[in-house]
Design a protein around this motif. Structure first.
Motif, PDB file in Angstrom:
ATOM      1  N   ASN A   1       9.156   8.666   3.871  1.00 16.72           N
ATOM      2  CA  ASN A   1       9.772   7.696   4.773  1.00 16.72           C
ATOM      3  C   ASN A   1       8.801   6.684   5.356  1.00 16.72           C
ATOM      4  O   ASN A   1       9.198   5.558   5.662  1.00 16.72           O
ATOM      5  N   VAL A   2       7.537   7.074   5.498  1.00 17.40           N
ATOM      6  CA  VAL A   2       6.577   6.209   6.173  1.00 17.40           C
ATOM      7  C   VAL A   2       5.644   5.498   5.196  1.00 17.40           C
ATOM      8  O   VAL A   2       5.412   4.289   5.302  1.00 17.40           O
ATOM      9  N   ILE A   3       5.100   6.237   4.214  1.00 16.81           N
ATOM     10  CA  ILE A   3       4.048   5.648   3.378  1.00 16.81           C
ATOM     11  C   ILE A   3       4.541   4.471   2.533  1.00 16.81           C
ATOM     12  O   ILE A   3       3.885   3.422   2.502  1.00 16.81           O
ATOM     13  N   PRO A   4       5.683   4.552   1.833  1.00 10.09           N
ATOM     14  CA  PRO A   4       6.123   3.373   1.087  1.00 10.09           C
ATOM     15  C   PRO A   4       6.376   2.162   1.988  1.00 10.09           C
ATOM     16  O   PRO A   4       6.039   1.022   1.624  1.00 10.09           O
ATOM     17  N   ALA A   5       6.944   2.392   3.173  1.00  3.22           N
ATOM     18  CA  ALA A   5       7.167   1.288   4.105  1.00  3.22           C
ATOM     19  C   ALA A   5       5.845   0.687   4.574  1.00  3.22           C
ATOM     20  O   ALA A   5       5.709  -0.536   4.717  1.00  3.22           O
ATOM     21  N   MET A   6       4.859   1.553   4.802  1.00  3.57           N
ATOM     22  CA  MET A   6       3.535   1.078   5.192  1.00  3.57           C
ATOM     23  C   MET A   6       2.906   0.261   4.065  1.00  3.57           C
ATOM     24  O   MET A   6       2.285  -0.785   4.292  1.00  3.57           O
ATOM     25  N   GLY A   7       3.085   0.739   2.823  1.00  2.24           N
ATOM     26  CA  GLY A   7       2.566  -0.003   1.683  1.00  2.24           C
ATOM     27  C   GLY A   7       3.179  -1.383   1.577  1.00  2.24           C
ATOM     28  O   GLY A   7       2.495  -2.364   1.268  1.00  2.24           O
ATOM     29  N   GLN A   8       4.466  -1.481   1.842  1.00  7.20           N
ATOM     30  CA  GLN A   8       5.138  -2.773   1.817  1.00  7.20           C
ATOM     31  C   GLN A   8       4.571  -3.699   2.889  1.00  7.20           C
ATOM     32  O   GLN A   8       4.305  -4.880   2.643  1.00  7.20           O
ATOM     33  N   ALA A   9       4.359  -3.157   4.092  1.00  2.55           N
ATOM     34  CA  ALA A   9       3.880  -3.982   5.202  1.00  2.55           C
ATOM     35  C   ALA A   9       2.443  -4.454   4.998  1.00  2.55           C
ATOM     36  O   ALA A   9       2.102  -5.594   5.325  1.00  2.55           O
ATOM     37  N   VAL A  10       1.601  -3.579   4.443  1.00  4.14           N
ATOM     38  CA  VAL A  10       0.177  -3.886   4.349  1.00  4.14           C
ATOM     39  C   VAL A  10      -0.182  -4.601   3.051  1.00  4.14           C
ATOM     40  O   VAL A  10      -0.996  -5.527   3.043  1.00  4.14           O
ATOM     41  N   THR A  11       0.431  -4.182   1.935  1.00  6.13           N
ATOM     42  CA  THR A  11       0.057  -4.744   0.635  1.00  6.13           C
ATOM     43  C   THR A  11       1.167  -5.571  -0.008  1.00  6.13           C
ATOM     44  O   THR A  11       0.927  -6.232  -1.012  1.00  6.13           O
ATOM     45  N   GLY A  12       2.377  -5.505   0.555  1.00  6.13           N
ATOM     46  CA  GLY A  12       3.512  -6.190  -0.067  1.00  6.13           C
ATOM     47  C   GLY A  12       4.025  -5.463  -1.294  1.00  6.13           C
ATOM     48  O   GLY A  12       4.771  -6.037  -2.092  1.00  6.13           O
ATOM     49  N   ASP A  13       3.647  -4.196  -1.454  1.00  4.07           N
ATOM     50  CA  ASP A  13       3.998  -3.441  -2.658  1.00  4.07           C
ATOM     51  C   ASP A  13       4.515  -2.064  -2.266  1.00  4.07           C
ATOM     52  O   ASP A  13       3.742  -1.127  -2.082  1.00  4.07           O
ATOM     53  N   ARG A  14       5.814  -1.940  -2.110  1.00  2.00           N
ATOM     54  CA  ARG A  14       6.413  -0.650  -1.774  1.00  2.00           C
ATOM     55  C   ARG A  14       6.427   0.289  -2.974  1.00  2.00           C
ATOM     56  O   ARG A  14       6.158   1.482  -2.851  1.00  2.00           O
TER      57      ARG A  14
END
Length: 248
Positions: free
Chosen positions: A186-199
């Motif tokens: 729930n958290v890591i893919p969303a974090m990836g989207q926010a930081v790298t633009g790559d969920r």
């Protein structure tokens, strides 16, 4: 339906000959923010895990380390800090990860003891009996055929050489694993989207952890590749684990 051999890419089933390219795309996409995301995802704990790896590995002057899937240099620089007269060859299949590692400020200072090589863990571009130590940190689970990579590690190590693997594993307490899964998915893919633009890349990385063998099963794979004195140590209750084996 494909008649080719198949493997997993996260929770997807893909042809074996397609996986390496897909993994390459993942790490090419996240290379520039890879270290930052590691800090965010683990609250910096990955640094303590890597230090624990060095504690157990106990680098010595004059040793030659092969660090596979180590493109950003985290393990290489730690090894050289503890054994200033040692050498490290960093081998990674993703050139952009190697570029990021070679940009680090301490890379230039240690250029005479560092080599950066593009290569595949399943077919290493090195001669037999070339290295004293082999490490792979959070990379073995991305290899298409893990037994092949372990056999290659055995091949390139000198007699008396040591393998050490740091990888995410399974928490032996089901309730804690459940809670960790909720965080991961729930958290890591969303974090990836926010930081790298790559969920999607971080969705794959979370899924790949769940497909990796549990600790004893992986230790058995290391033994099957020819290593002796195989041991493992859980870190942070089993979120990650260190595996060690010797070529005797």
């Amino acid at each position: 339906m494909s008649d080719k051999k198949q493997t997993h890419f996260g929770f997807r089933t893909v042809d074996e000959d397609a996986k390496a390219g897909m993994v390459h795309e993942v790490f090419s996409s996240v290379a520039s923010r890879y270290d930052l995301m590691n800090d965010l995802m683990s609250a910096g704990i990955h640094r303590a895990w890597k230090n624990a790896m060095m504690d157990w590995l106990a680098p010595r002057p004059g040793q030659h380390l092969l660090d596979v899937a180590g493109g950003t240099g985290d393990i290489a620089f730690r090894f050289l800090e503890r054994a200033p007269d040692a050498r490290v060859t960093v081998c990674d299949m993703t050139e952009s990860m190697l570029v990021e590692g070679s940009k680090r400020a301490d890379a230039a200072e240690r250029a005479d003891r560092l080599a950066w090589v593009t290569g595949d863990a399943m077919a290493l571009p090195f001669a037999d009996n070339s290295f004293d130590r082999y490490t792979i940190s959070f990379g073995i689970r991305n290899v298409t055929r893990i037994p092949d990579a372990l056999r290659e590690a055995f091949r390139v190590l000198r007699p008396g050489g040591r393998l050490m693997v740091l990888e995410f594993n399974q928490i032996p307490v089901p309730a804690m694993q459940w809670a960790y899964d909720r965080y991961s998915f729930n958290v890591i893919p969303a974090m990836g989207q926010a930081v790298t633009g790559d969920r999607d890349s971080y969705q794959y990385l979370v899924e790949s952890i769940r497909r990796f063998p549990e600790q004893q099963a992986f230790a058995d794979m290391i033994s099957a590749a020819g290593f002796d004195r195989v041991q493992y140590r859980n870190l942070s209750m089993g979120i990650a684990a260190l595996h060690s084996g010797w070529k005797l």
